[in-house]
Write an enzyme that holds these catalytic residues in place. Structure first.
Site, PDB file in Angstrom:
ATOM      1  N   GLU A  36      15.062 -17.281   2.374  1.00 33.72           N
ATOM      2  CA  GLU A  36      13.719 -17.001   2.897  1.00 33.72           C
ATOM      3  C   GLU A  36      13.238 -15.618   2.475  1.00 33.72           C
ATOM      4  OE1 GLU A  36      11.526 -18.871   4.181  1.00 33.72           O
ATOM      5  OE2 GLU A  36      12.774 -20.635   4.370  1.00 33.72           O
ATOM      6  N   THR A  42       7.901 -14.652  -4.199  1.00 34.85           N
ATOM      7  CA  THR A  42       8.571 -15.057  -5.439  1.00 34.85           C
ATOM      8  C   THR A  42       8.651 -16.587  -5.506  1.00 34.85           C
ATOM      9  OG1 THR A  42       9.906 -13.068  -5.153  1.00 34.85           O
ATOM     10  CG2 THR A  42      10.612 -14.581  -6.856  1.00 34.85           C
ATOM     11  N   TYR A 119       7.574 -14.909  10.794  1.00 34.48           N
ATOM     12  CA  TYR A 119       7.774 -16.032   9.884  1.00 34.48           C
ATOM     13  C   TYR A 119       9.269 -16.267   9.615  1.00 34.48           C
ATOM     14  CZ  TYR A 119       8.575 -18.657   5.741  1.00 34.48           C
ATOM     15  OH  TYR A 119       9.101 -19.574   4.880  1.00 34.48           O
ATOM     16  N   ASP A 137       3.252 -19.628   6.945  1.00 35.05           N
ATOM     17  CA  ASP A 137       3.139 -18.864   5.692  1.00 35.05           C
ATOM     18  C   ASP A 137       1.884 -19.345   4.966  1.00 35.05           C
ATOM     19  OD1 ASP A 137       3.767 -21.332   4.678  1.00 35.05           O
ATOM     20  OD2 ASP A 137       5.360 -20.635   3.351  1.00 35.05           O
TER      21      ASP A 137
END
Ligand code: SF4
Length: 356
Positions: A36, A42, A119, A137
């Site tokens: 995560e 990325t 998150y 997200d």
């Protein structure tokens, strides 16, 4: 229509369509946490080899907590946003010291870890422990705002609160309908992220293949292109840097970035931000205390960080006598060993060019 009606079709779709990603084959909270953190900013395909190398070399919390900083940085080299990796090692040391090396399972404890926000906490709690904690997200925001038809500016606090509240209600509903052997909190949260990544993409979503197409307000109202509504981004700023790979006696001069700054602890060649009209040769004479310089342009690297568009002009500068290099602090490293150091992304690219 209640938003809860998306839970069952999403779970079914995920069971049939989920990508086989290496971190989906484990329930180890440490391995999921690593994935995560790597996935922030990325892409999945970039992260896969990094994650596999990392887990092989640092398979658990204790290994990460006890690892040398250089080892950890080297494993992260090229992923960028280096504060992530520093926070990970701090978090691992905290878990080793306070939780006997076991990744905590309570959201209150997880939220206390450096670099872990709402998150990441929700992701670890739900994916590793199947707890009904929400995650939001960019992918989840897109799916929820489109299905619910939220057309107000999405990043405003009241709207984000609403999205979190929907995500929370949905994951709780998912777990309420869980049957023995199922892991609905984990599957549901991942299904929203997966749909956002693979089907409900920012541009040209594949609505014809979407399990929510009959329930989507944005589609019904023909507003897909406007939802989620983003506020204008800050203006782009261009920055020019010049850098010098100084070669003397088979060695190159490198400096370590200072703690407290961006990319702290990583190594790089001497470089400066300069105005557009600065002549690199004159600059090298003045700043490296050299009388004569002959520069060869090795490579120009353009890279973007947030709103900055950076241009790095990297020059090779060969010297026959060891120079004093003015006030620079750094080390002379044999060319063959430069690869062993954790380098910042652009300087790693320049090194590869140099070796090629
Ligand atoms: S129908 Fe289209 S816009 Fe709506 S959730 Fe599915 S992919 Fe996204």
């Amino acid at each position: 229509m209640s938003l809860r009606s998306i839970v069952a079709p999403l779970l079914k779709w995920f069971a049939e369509n989920a990508r086989d990603l290496p971190w989906r084959r484990t329930r180890d909270p440490y391995a999921i946490w690593v994935s995560e953190i790597m996935l922030q900013q990325t892409q999945v395909k970039t992260v896969i080899p990094y994650w596999e190398r990392w887990i092989k070399k640092l398979p658990d919390i204790t290994a990460l907590a006890d690892a040398k900083e250089e080892t950890v940085f080297k494993l992260w080299e090229g992923l960028g946003y280096y504060s992530r990796v520093r926070n990970m090692q701090k978090a691992a040391r905290l878990i080793r010291d306070l939780h006997k090396g076991r990744f905590p399972s309570g959201s209150q404890d997880i939220l206390k870890l450096p670099g872990v926000g709402r998150y990441t906490c929700g992701a670890v709690c739900s994916i590793a422990y199947n707890q009904p904690e929400p995650i939001v997200d960019g992918n989840v925001i897109r799916v929820i705002s489109r299905v619910a038809g939220i057309d107000e500016p999405i990043k405003s606090k009241p709207v984000m609160d609403r999205v979190w509240s929907y995500a929370n209600d949905l994951v709780k509903h998912a777990i309420a309908r869980q049957k023995p052997g199922q892991r609905n909190a984990s599957a549901f949260n991942q299904s929203m992220m997966e749909l956002g990544a693979m089907v409900c993409t920012p541009r040209n979503p594949i609505c014809s293949e979407c399990p929510l197409k009959g329930r989507c307000e944005a589609r019904k109202k023909n507003k897909i292109d406007y939802i989620p509504t983003l506020v204008k981004r800050a203006a782009v700023m261009k920055r020019r840097y010049i850098g010098f790979i100084i070669i003397w006696n088979g060695k190159v001069f490198v400096q370590r970035r200072l703690s407290g700054g961006v990319n702290a602890g990583f190594w790089e060649f001497p470089n400066w931000q300069v105005d557009a009209n600065v002549d690199p040769a004159d600059f090298a004479k003045g700043n490296l205390s050299l009388n004569q310089v002959h520069l060869e342009l090795l490579i120009v690297i353009n890279h973007s960080i947030t709103r900055y568009r950076n241009r790095l002009e990297m020059f090779i500068l060969r010297v026959s006598r060891k120079p004093c290099l003015g006030r620079l602090h750094g080390e002379w490293v044999p060319m063959a060993k430069i690869d062993k150091l954790p380098l910042t992304g652009a300087h790693r690219k320049a090194t590869k060019y140099l070796q090629d």
